[in-house]
Design an enzyme around this catalytic site. Structure first.
Site, PDB file in Angstrom:
ATOM      1  N   SER A 162      63.158  30.082  98.720  1.00  0.00           N
ATOM      2  CA  SER A 162      62.493  31.444  97.910  1.00  0.00           C
ATOM      3  C   SER A 162      63.473  32.514  97.982  1.00  0.00           C
ATOM      4  O   SER A 162      64.504  32.212  96.917  1.00  0.00           O
ATOM      5  CB  SER A 162      61.260  31.773  99.129  1.00  0.00           C
ATOM      6  OG  SER A 162      60.354  32.848  98.388  1.00  0.00           O
ATOM      7  N   ASP A 255      52.225  26.147  94.591  1.00  0.00           N
ATOM      8  CA  ASP A 255      52.983  27.211  94.624  1.00  0.00           C
ATOM      9  C   ASP A 255      53.356  28.023  93.415  1.00  0.00           C
ATOM     10  O   ASP A 255      53.761  27.213  92.485  1.00  0.00           O
ATOM     11  CB  ASP A 255      54.678  26.704  95.361  1.00  0.00           C
ATOM     12  CG  ASP A 255      55.474  27.940  95.687  1.00  0.00           C
ATOM     13  OD1 ASP A 255      55.085  29.092  95.371  1.00  0.00           O
ATOM     14  OD2 ASP A 255      56.641  27.614  95.811  1.00  0.00           O
ATOM     15  N   HIS A 285      54.013  26.677  99.230  1.00  0.00           N
ATOM     16  CA  HIS A 285      55.178  27.840  99.327  1.00  0.00           C
ATOM     17  C   HIS A 285      55.528  27.743 100.980  1.00  0.00           C
ATOM     18  O   HIS A 285      54.464  28.010 101.540  1.00  0.00           O
ATOM     19  CB  HIS A 285      54.843  29.057  98.537  1.00  0.00           C
ATOM     20  CG  HIS A 285      56.344  29.833  98.707  1.00  0.00           C
ATOM     21  ND1 HIS A 285      57.217  29.641  97.758  1.00  0.00           N
ATOM     22  CD2 HIS A 285      56.652  30.788  99.386  1.00  0.00           C
ATOM     23  CE1 HIS A 285      58.145  30.425  97.797  1.00  0.00           C
ATOM     24  NE2 HIS A 285      57.838  31.195  98.846  1.00  0.00           N
TER      25      HIS A 285
END
Length: 312
Positions: A162, A255, A285
């Site tokens: 991320s 996601d 995610h």
């Protein structure tokens, strides 16, 4: 594709337990949000983590002074051997060495490489480009201290998930012309790479896990918009991606960041960079730090680790 049933059950349980009217993230002190995130991810990612990996806390160079880091050494690691410098996710605002401890243990154990997790400074207390500067300084430090880490400086890569994937991609661009510190690999797990325009997945998806409100809070806290160095946090907006190290890019089907990760892998390939895109359609995610929730997470971690092993 339908969501992984184990993860769906976890999300349904969380939704049932959530208050009817939760305050917005902006109304909660960041440290409280960090504490809640740490407790949640530790509860979802510790039991299945390999415990035979040696974990040593140390200090590395940050851009404004020493910062915390943790060196993971798997049993039987070569000396000197490979190293992955790793940056945790959390929108540049939350996340730390503890939230990602189980994940880093898996990467080290499954790949046979050492992993150096870096606790870079977080926004809003330290707005952009503090985290990016720390990631770059820590990677340089790893090269410069390779011998004492038991590392071959010609077998070093960077990785992150991320926001951490953003940092890893940014460091690769920053060090592209530094031939004294030759990065060999980048591991980008559902990376936020800030494309020119919002992708369809960002437009259409509001969660699960990563919501539009959370993304807006992260971006406001980071305060990168309009900064003279703003392009450092937008790898997808770079005019030239050639000459970067080979990449493994993982995305999740549920996601908001799925399409930008997919598109970044394609852009790397178009620029002549070997880039493998692994998509997990049933996952969400942040799934790499949900190892106790679904067996699919362990399988995905093994695939990422195999990419580390092959590259380094």
């Amino acid at each position: 594709m339908s969501m992984d049933p184990h993860i769906k059950a976890m999300l349904d349980e969380q939704a049932a337990a959530a208050p009817a009217e939760a305050p917005p993230l902006s109304a909660i002190p960041p440290e409280m949000v960090r504490m809640g995130y740490r407790m949640q991810r530790q509860a979802q990612n510790q039991a299945s983590a390999p415990q035979d990996v040696e974990a040593k806390d140390l200090k590395v160079a940050g851009a404004a002074g020493p910062i915390a880091a943790r060196l993971y050494t798997p049993p039987g690691a070569e000396t000197p051997g490979a190293l992955l410098v790793y940056f945790h996710g959390g929108g540049f605002v939350i996340g730390d060495l503890e939230t990602h401890d189980g994940h880093c243990r898996r990467l080290a154990s499954f790949s046979g490489a050492r992993v150096l997790a870096v606790d870079y400074r977080l926004a809003p207390e330290h707005p952009f480009p503090a985290g990016h500067d720390d990631a770059l300084a820590a990677t340089r430090w790893a090269f410069d201290h390779a011998a004492e880490l038991g590392v071959d400086r010609n077998r070093i890569g960077v990785g992150g998930d991320s926001a951490g994937g953003n940092l890893a991609a940014s460091v690769c661009i920053d060090l592209r012309d530094d031939h004294t510190r030759p990065l060999k690999f980048q591991l980008l797990l559902y990376p936020a790479v800030w494309p020119h325009t919002w992708t369809q997945s960002r437009e259409d998806r509001d969660g699960p896990v990563l919501t539009k409100a959370a993304m807006a809070w992260f971006e406001t806290a980071l305060a990168a918009a309009g900064h003279p160095c703003e392009l450092r946090m937008a790898p997808a907006r770079q005019d030239d991606l050639s000459g970067l190290p080979p990449a493994f890019v993982a995305t999740a089907g549920h996601d908001p960041l799925e399409h930008e990760g997919r598109d970044y892998a394609a852009a790397l390939s178009a620029a002549g960079v070997p880039a493998h895109h692994a998509n997990y359609p049933a996952l969400v995610h942040d799934f790499y730090i949900m190892g106790d929730v679904s067996p699919a997470v362990i399988d995905a971690a093994r695939e990422a680790a195999e990419a580390i092993r092959a590259a380094l």
